[in-house]
Write an enzyme that holds these catalytic residues in place. Structure first.
Site, PDB file in Angstrom:
ATOM      1  N   PHE A 153       0.861  -1.193   0.000  1.00  0.00           N
ATOM      2  CA  PHE A 153       0.000   0.000   0.000  1.00  0.00           C
ATOM      3  C   PHE A 153       0.891   1.235   0.000  1.00  0.00           C
ATOM      4  O   PHE A 153       1.713   1.415   0.899  1.00  0.00           O
ATOM      5  CB  PHE A 153      -0.926   0.037   1.213  1.00  0.00           C
ATOM      6  CG  PHE A 153      -1.877   1.213   1.174  1.00  0.00           C
ATOM      7  CD1 PHE A 153      -3.136   1.094   0.605  1.00  0.00           C
ATOM      8  CD2 PHE A 153      -1.486   2.454   1.656  1.00  0.00           C
ATOM      9  CE1 PHE A 153      -3.995   2.191   0.522  1.00  0.00           C
ATOM     10  CE2 PHE A 153      -2.336   3.561   1.571  1.00  0.00           C
ATOM     11  CZ  PHE A 153      -3.591   3.418   1.014  1.00  0.00           C
ATOM     12  N   LYS A 183       2.341  10.291   8.282  1.00  0.00           N
ATOM     13  CA  LYS A 183       1.629   9.758   9.462  1.00  0.00           C
ATOM     14  C   LYS A 183       2.182  10.293  10.795  1.00  0.00           C
ATOM     15  O   LYS A 183       2.028  11.458  11.085  1.00  0.00           O
ATOM     16  CB  LYS A 183       1.702   8.232   9.430  1.00  0.00           C
ATOM     17  CG  LYS A 183       0.807   7.653   8.309  1.00  0.00           C
ATOM     18  CD  LYS A 183      -0.014   6.496   8.815  1.00  0.00           C
ATOM     19  CE  LYS A 183      -0.737   5.773   7.712  1.00  0.00           C
ATOM     20  NZ  LYS A 183      -2.053   5.338   8.102  1.00  0.00           N
ATOM     21  N   THR A 234       3.506  24.896  -5.345  1.00  0.00           N
ATOM     22  CA  THR A 234       3.340  26.167  -4.632  1.00  0.00           C
ATOM     23  C   THR A 234       3.965  26.127  -3.246  1.00  0.00           C
ATOM     24  O   THR A 234       4.786  26.960  -2.896  1.00  0.00           O
ATOM     25  CB  THR A 234       1.837  26.523  -4.479  1.00  0.00           C
ATOM     26  OG1 THR A 234       1.264  26.611  -5.772  1.00  0.00           O
ATOM     27  CG2 THR A 234       1.665  27.854  -3.759  1.00  0.00           C
TER      28      THR A 234
END
Lengths: 484, 467
Positions: free
Chosen positions: A204, A341, A366
């Site tokens: 993942f 996280k 940005t």
């Protein structure tokens, strides 16, 4: 008479004051249950209201963060749950940690929040210091630079971009060709790249389009979203307990390594980088041995493939090392290590200056990160060091693991994994149904806990999880298992 | 408002030495750990105030670039300081929730504050973290919506879809496209970069989805003297869009467009053009996504720039970031929420700290009617620039942004002259930004007023009259 005794007690108390007690003197001693099931009525009501304007179908319960404390999350009904899930593994130092509150109230934080810079164009005078004293002090061995981003997906995708630009620049030897400059505006070769990122089955790595193309955990994460047709390699399926299956597991890892090597050698196109988690977390807490990772590092180096280690979930102490891949004793550091996280800030570490593109404005956007999160990361790291939280997590993890091992003799705790891996522990249930029942039963006993993979349960407590919390958890778990 | 917010705002710029020695040294030392090659100068944000940005050498610039169009209310705005120090903010920073699983009690209120300034016709919002993120989340919503239309919103996925998607193959990973425009900018992650088409340097060496590009109108200026030609140009571009919607090699789930193409050169489109796009997307069953990342939050004289076009019905999604400080997309069709949970999902699902700030910015803009201030100041500024244009036509080509607040731009003959102008303006105490190859763009904050415009105009004339 009383005075000296009081004095003595205060000294004793001080000597035994745990990090958690020093942060959270008022932390509940145990879960507090006000409603017979969780979510309770107030949580249900608020969640229904929220559903009018927000996709609330994944809500466990509505939380009261003001009253949450340390390892305990409070909900709208006044319940206090021992939280071993910690916002999907993203709370490092417990709820309402006083040191983080201090940072949040500081002038530096106010400044970072309200004067958010376009960092690459107009960096603030203190950004280098914030990075050096925080994120970079925490850098894995062999890494001395960072590119900051906003989330785990973003961190991985910016790392992929660095990998693609690195390989093309190396091949090009000079300026972009007219053909490249023209074709790229039509999203066509040769200006656009046909290189790929290789990932592993059940990995993942996020849910944006590039990261999602490397995510292989569950169909529901990916369905209906166009994807790059990038290759995947098998991740070892180890048999547990590890010490009883050493030969079989070595064979399994060798098989996966062979396949990995064969894919990158025979791939019709260039594999720019591979990405791998030290422990496949969403995909079911799948571990591989140091041998596997050492061999991967050798193969990637021999084949000019960059190695990206995704420490989004495993990083910042929970594994009993600051970075989980430090368990593997790799022959040379990975090329990039991504984080998010628990660190609250996100990005990737690296050391090779050529991973900075040859020109400015290529790895650019940005904001290029968020100084307010970098400030929080700095405090998190400094607290982790000050209180030796990595080693403490390693030892509490061992305590937890050995007790779970004992429980596994009596109850269906299957394929227990994460030995010597801090509190980063998981096991399998018989099936998804039984896992669901166990999670629910634990929640109603005041434990907030999460699943992963198809039928696994993962422990992801914060770094202030101590023996007393482990005892409460273990006893609730035993009760729940008995009732199954 | 500038005086009310910033009683101590400087009365003008001050350049001691630019580039200054401290800035140069700090830029180099930052580069050891963080790529600083794009750095203009190193900033002392604590000393910056209102419309003025102060660097580490004590240079004070009037800032009409404002962090690439992302500072809404000036530096160190007292209303935002108050929000930053509030208990709500402290709580959001230290207890950042996984809002999809464990929403905070106050999440509803936080979202309502964002919805209070939603574009007309929108009543839902999904939060992201940046403009690129916002756009990609909107693409995901569009793709899931498109497939659900085909499959049936409540229909389960087939075994074949479930299997093929794990190999990144069709039908689970379908071949679908987002249609964008030449010269557009929508971000730099892989899918957003596939829709971005402003400059090769943004895109080179990245794998990209082979998605189509239509043409964005190139108008002749001044607009009021070229109405017929420009209308023809609109129709020419609409025909290209229609052709792509009909004939592209795979279905187009959504069309993505900026109300004003900003990075790509401040290219404008008419109401006629945008209504034409709305009609075509309806006709061919694609969604219309308006990217208001740079144009949103007041600068064009309305809160959202696409409100100038009065499109009917409202667009399907509107993305935002930058000046709003929070990012995401607005929408209204309940079927843009995927059929099952955990599809539009991630750990944080936004950042409440930034959402709270966005809500506060929205309130300040509304309660002080700062869009109207921008409209007024923009008219004043545009009029004066027109006068300068008459005087120095070579240096004011294609002046654009009439009736678009302070969202004004113009072009030079060449990139070299433009770049020299920007450098000279910095020496004169104005921090200014460019776009595309030969243009400069004005992107001041919403507290930029006539007195600031006068300082800007005087500096421009001083520099240009020396050429």
């Amino acid at each position: 008479m009383l005075r000296p005794i009081k004095h003595l007690r205060s000294i004793r108390a001080k000597r035994f004051l745990s990090t958690c007690e020093s942060y959270f003197p008022d932390e509940p001693k145990a879960p507090i249950l006000k409603t017979s099931t969780i979510p309770g009525p107030k949580s249900e009501q608020l969640n229904n209201e929220l559903g009018e304007i927000f996709d609330n179908r994944a809500t466990y319960f509505v939380s009261d963060y003001y009253n949450s404390k340390g390892n305990y999350i409070s909900d709208a009904d006044g319940n206090y749950l021992l939280d071993v899930y910690a916002q999907i593994s993203s709370i490092a130092l417990g709820y309402n940690n006083p040191e983080l509150i201090k940072t949040a109230k500081s002038d530096e934080m106010t400044n970072a929040l309200i004067n958010r810079p376009a960092l690459a164009c107009f960096p603030s005078t203190d950004y280098a210091t914030i990075l050096n004293e925080g994120i970079l002090s925490a850098a894995p061995k062999g890494m001395n630079k960072v590119w900051t981003a906003l989330s785990g997906s973003d961190a991985n995708e910016t790392a992929y971009k660095a990998a693609f630009m690195y390989h093309h620049t190396k091949r090009r030897n000079g300026d972009f060709s007219a053909e490249e400059l023209e074709s790229v505006m039509n999203n066509e070769l040769p200006g656009a790249s046909d290189m790929v990122i290789l990932s592993f089955d059940k990995g993942f790595h996020g849910r944006l389009f590039g990261s999602l193309s490397t995510t292989r955990s569950k169909a529901i994460h990916k369905l209906d979203i166009p994807a790059f047709n990038w290759p995947k390699a098998p991740f070892p399926s180890l048999k547990y307990p590890l010490n009883e299956f050493e030969a079989e597991n070595r064979q399994e890892e060798d098989k996966c390594l062979q396949e990995f090597e064969s894919i990158i050698k025979s791939y019709n196109g260039k594999v720019a980088a591979m990405i791998i988690e030290p422990v496949q977390s969403e995909g079911g807490d799948n571990h591989a041995t140091p041998y596997f990772f050492q061999q991967l590092r050798k193969i990637t180096q021999d084949n000019d493939v960059l190695m990206i280690v995704d420490e989004v979930q495993t990083g910042v102490g929970a594994s009993g090392k600051l970075w989980a891949h430090e368990h593997f004793d790799l022959p040379s550091p990975p090329d990039m290590v991504t984080f998010s996280k628990k660190f609250q800030a996100a990005g990737f570490y690296f050391s090779n200056p050529e991973l900075q593109p040859n020109q400015p404005y290529r790895q650019f956007n940005t904001w290029c990160g968020d100084p307010s999160k970098a400030l929080i990361a700095k405090t998190i790291y400094q607290e982790v060091v000050k209180h030796d939280l990595v080693n403490k997590t390693a030892s509490i993890g061992n305590y937890l693991f050995s007790n779970l091992k004992s429980l596994a003799e009596k109850y269906p705790i299957l394929n227990l994994r994460g030995e010597n891996f801090g509190t980063f522990i998981a096991w399998d249930c018989k099936d998804a149904n039984e896992r669901g029942k166990l999670l629910l039963s634990l929640r109603n006993k005041g434990i907030n806990i999460g699943g992963c993979g198809d039928y696994s349960i993962r422990l992801r407590p914060p770094l202030v999880f101590e023996q007393k919390h482990a005892d409460i958890f273990l006893s609730a778990l035993e009760d729940a298992l008995k009732e199954l | 408002m500038a005086t009310k917010y910033f009683p101590n705002e400087p009365t003008g710029p001050k350049v001691v030495q630019f580039p200054g020695p401290i800035s140069t040294a700090k830029k180099e030392s930052l580069h050891k750990v963080f790529d600083s090659r794009a750095t203009y100068f190193v900033v002392d944000y604590k000393k910056s105030i209102g419309n003025y940005i102060v660097d580490v050498d004590g240079n004070t610039f009037l800032d009409v670039y404002a962090q690439i169009a992302s500072i809404p209310l000036g530096y160190n705005n007292p209303a935002l300081i108050e929000v930053a120090k509030s208990d709500k903010m402290i709580n959001a920073i230290v207890n950042r929730p996984a809002s999809g699983n464990f929403p905070a009690e106050e999440l509803e209120e936080t979202i309502q504050d964002l919805l209070a300034v939603a574009p007309k016709g929108q009543n839902q919002v999904w939060s992201g973290l940046s403009g690129a993120d916002a756009n990609e989340l909107a693409f995901k919503a569009a793709f899931m919506w498109y497939q659900a239309k085909k499959r049936g919103y409540a229909t389960a996925f087939s075994t074949e879809e479930n299997d093929s998607v794990m190999k990144n193959q069709s039908p689970g990973s379908p071949e679908l496209a987002i249609l964008s425009f030449e010269r557009s900018f929508h971000g730099r992650l892989f899918a957003s970069a596939s829709t971005t088409c402003s400059k090769p340097i943004h895109k080179l060496d990245l794998p990209s989805f082979n998605w189509p590009k239509a043409q964005f109108p190139s108008y002749k200026y001044p607009l009021d003297k070229n109405e017929d030609a420009n209308k023809q140009e609109d129709q020419r571009c609409l025909d290209i869009v229609e052709d792509l919607l009909k004939n592209w090699k795979c279905p187009i789930a959504a069309l993505l467009i900026e109300p004003i193409q900003s990075e790509g050169g401040d290219n404008h489109g008419s109401s006629f053009f945008f209504q034409g796009l709305r009609d075509l997307t309806l006709k061919y069953g694609s969604l219309l996504i308006i990217d208001e990342v740079q144009t949103g939050v007041g600068a064009t004289g309305t809160f959202w720039a696409h409100e100038h076009f009065n499109m009917s019905p409202a667009p399907d999604m509107v993305t935002f970031s930058k000046k709003f400080q929070t990012a995401g997309y607005y929408f209204h069709d309940p079927e843009i929420v995927p059929n099952v949970p955990y599809r539009q999902f991630n750990t944080w699902c936004g950042d409440p700290a930034r959402m709270i700030l966005g809500g506060a910015i929205g309130k300040e803009v509304k309660s002080n009617d700062l869009s109207a201030v921008c409209k007024r100041v923009g008219e004043y500024l545009y009029g004066k620039l027109e006068a300068l244009q008459a005087k120095y036509p070579t240096y004011f080509q294609d002046l654009r942004g009439k009736d678009r607040g302070t969202f004004i731009a113009w072009s030079f003959e060449s990139g070299a002259t433009r770049d020299k102008f920007l450098t000279d303006m910095k020496q004169s105490g104005i921090n200014m930004g460019s776009c595309a190859e030969t243009s400069i763009r004005l992107r001041p904050t919403l507290v930029f007023e006539e007195k600031h415009a006068d300082i800007l105009l005087a500096a421009i004339e001083k520099v240009i009259s020396g050429y």
